[in-house]
Design an enzyme around this catalytic site. Structure first.
Site, PDB file in Angstrom:
ATOM      1  N   LEU A 124      49.041  10.691   9.240  1.00 54.83           N
ATOM      2  CA  LEU A 124      50.196  10.809   8.348  1.00 54.83           C
ATOM      3  C   LEU A 124      50.645   9.443   7.852  1.00 54.83           C
ATOM      4  CD1 LEU A 124      52.499  12.433   7.035  1.00 54.83           C
ATOM      5  CD2 LEU A 124      53.734  12.290   9.218  1.00 54.83           C
ATOM      6  N   PRO A 127      50.183   2.443   5.065  1.00 48.16           N
ATOM      7  CA  PRO A 127      50.734   1.082   4.980  1.00 48.16           C
ATOM      8  C   PRO A 127      52.115   1.021   4.328  1.00 48.16           C
ATOM      9  CG  PRO A 127      48.407   1.032   4.456  1.00 48.16           C
ATOM     10  CD  PRO A 127      48.780   2.476   4.589  1.00 48.16           C
ATOM     11  N   ARG A 269      64.348  -5.016  49.733  1.00 49.67           N
ATOM     12  CA  ARG A 269      64.559  -6.426  49.393  1.00 49.67           C
ATOM     13  C   ARG A 269      65.896  -6.902  49.958  1.00 49.67           C
ATOM     14  NH1 ARG A 269      62.943 -11.536  48.423  1.00 49.67           N
ATOM     15  NH2 ARG A 269      63.954 -12.502  46.615  1.00 49.67           N
ATOM     16  N   GLN A 280      77.169  -3.643  45.187  1.00 50.27           N
ATOM     17  CA  GLN A 280      77.687  -2.669  44.232  1.00 50.27           C
ATOM     18  C   GLN A 280      77.117  -2.841  42.824  1.00 50.27           C
ATOM     19  OE1 GLN A 280      81.970  -3.038  44.715  1.00 50.27           O
ATOM     20  NE2 GLN A 280      82.026  -1.299  46.127  1.00 50.27           N
ATOM     21  N   HIS A 339      64.466  -5.627  40.148  1.00 50.42           N
ATOM     22  CA  HIS A 339      63.343  -6.297  40.807  1.00 50.42           C
ATOM     23  C   HIS A 339      63.415  -7.825  40.673  1.00 50.42           C
ATOM     24  CE1 HIS A 339      61.547  -2.273  40.900  1.00 50.42           C
ATOM     25  NE2 HIS A 339      60.625  -2.743  41.713  1.00 50.42           N
ATOM     26  N   GLU A 364      56.384   8.950  16.264  1.00 54.33           N
ATOM     27  CA  GLU A 364      56.851  10.317  16.002  1.00 54.33           C
ATOM     28  C   GLU A 364      58.301  10.329  15.513  1.00 54.33           C
ATOM     29  OE1 GLU A 364      55.532  13.540  18.324  1.00 54.33           O
ATOM     30  OE2 GLU A 364      53.784  12.481  19.105  1.00 54.33           O
ATOM     31  N   THR A 366      61.221   7.080  14.319  1.00 55.45           N
ATOM     32  CA  THR A 366      62.036   6.062  14.980  1.00 55.45           C
ATOM     33  C   THR A 366      63.387   6.635  15.395  1.00 55.45           C
ATOM     34  OG1 THR A 366      63.079   5.336  12.921  1.00 55.45           O
ATOM     35  CG2 THR A 366      60.993   4.271  13.526  1.00 55.45           C
TER      36      THR A 366
END
Length: 384
Positions: A124, A127, A269, A280, A339, A364, A366
């Site tokens: 579909l 450019p 950790r 918290q 992390h 599909e 934005t």
């Protein structure tokens, strides 16, 4: 048609175990090599993953939207690259034929797509036309009893693997916008079709997107989906509505994976003599992610049930895709933060998901297009 509960639960359990035991251990390899191993692809075929939504009469499993949503969540617990291998057959590459194809077209293509012997792709975007899909320029000019296609399609998922292309092309050059667009089923190996080089992407390594160039490609009249001109845009939009629910499910699944990984890491950790999960501000990030994920999942399953009940789908699908894709982006960002330095390096895989999920807000439709669709449908409902 829905499967009976026992059969579906057995299928879901099998997929969950496949994800946990086979796919998750291969995630780093796929990202490093930019390729899903052939052995895993063959296992996907054996499990019937290529035919999840193709009707049973054509060799698929025929899942309804509610079942597909639950499977998509399960598949989201691993790298999106795996799902992409068969995702076009489940969604945009096959659903145009399922929804609007002639009986002859269904018999010709769907059994092979359900088995994975035929890979489908959906052409579909161009450019100069992505969000403005009605502005596409690819031409399908009448030539005797057939058509000649000319144009370029861009960012086409699985094009390099494809055997069959669903191509949106303009059959009425005098009709601007969507009404002049038709949908064709095209053999990907037809003379005049060239594939561009695979794009280097931010994430989702192991998936392939490329240009597809059509230069005087001759296709027969029976390549026209449904045998009708001018219906292509309608077909595309119906396909995307269902596809947006599927992507929403994958977003929910990825978010669940990231939340589980973040919670486990935070509980182990230690800083200042205790697990960071006891702080918290870490708890706030975990709580926000859990709440938003639950909201997205509730929206998804409600929309899927309504779709199965025959309710209008466009606004609901847009709402799901918009919220779920934005949600998983926030969850991934918090996962990196929880992390810390470990989230930024490759060892834990968090940075990989951070890269992978960014695409969900783009393809599909934005997030901005989803907002426009939602508001447009709201106004349409108001005005009757």
């Amino acid at each position: 048609m829905a499967l009976d509960a026992e059969t579906f639960n057995s299928l879901l359990d099998t997929i969950e175990r496949f994800v946990a035991e086979r796919l998750r251990p291969a995630e780093a390899q796929v990202d490093a090599e930019d390729k899903v191993p052939d052995a895993i692809v063959e296992e996907m075929k054996e499990l019937g993953l290529f035919g999840l939504t193709i009707p049973e009469e054509f060799g698929g499993l025929g899942l309804n939207c509610s079942e597909e949503a639950r499977v998509a969540v399960a598949l989201g617990h691993t790298s999106p690259a795996f799902r992409s291998i068969f995702g076009t057959n489940v969604g945009i590459g096959a659903q145009g034929i399922v929804m609007d194809g002639t009986e002859e077209q269904k018999q010709k293509y769907l059994p092979g797509m359900a088995s994975g012997d035929i890979i489908g792709s959906f052409c579909l975007t161009e450019p100069d036309s992505g969000s403005d899909a009605g502005a596409l320029k690819t031409r399908a000019d009448r030539d005797g009893n057939g058509y000649v296609l000319n144009g370029t399609k861009r960012y086409i998922t699985n094009a390099l693997r494809a055997d069959v292309l669903t191509v949106m092309a303009r059959t009425d050059q005098g009709e601007p916008g969507a009404r002049g667009v038709s949908a064709f089923i095209v053999d990907a190996h037809t003379d005049g079709i060239r594939m561009g080089k695979p794009e280097k992407k931010m994430g989702q390594r192991g998936t392939y997107v490329s240009d597809v160039i059509f230069e005087d490609v001759k296709v027969p009249a029976d390549a026209l989906i449904g045998g009708k001109e001018g219906q292509g845009f309608k077909t595309a939009m119906k396909v995307l509505d269902r596809g947006r629910l599927h992507i929403s499910g994958v977003c929910v699944g990825v978010a669940k994976r990231l939340i589980a990984d973040s919670l486990a890491y935070a509980a182990e950790r230690k800083q200042f003599g205790k697990p960071i999960a006891d702080f918290q501000l870490i708890q706030a990030m975990l709580a926000d992610s859990e709440t938003e994920c639950a909201a997205a999942e509730a929206l998804l399953h409600d929309a899927a049930r309504r779709k199965d009940a025959g309710e209008p789908m466009t606004k609901l699908a847009a709402m799901c895709k918009y919220y779920a894709s934005e949600m998983v982006g926030r969850v991934a960002d918090r996962a990196v933060q929880v992390h810390g330095g470990a989230g930024y390096v490759a060892d834990y895989g968090i940075e990989r998901f951070y890269r992978d999920v960014r695409l969900f807000r783009i393809y599909e439709g934005t997030s901005q297009i989803q907002q426009i669709i939602i508001a447009r449908e709201m106004l349409r409902e108001l005005r009757g």
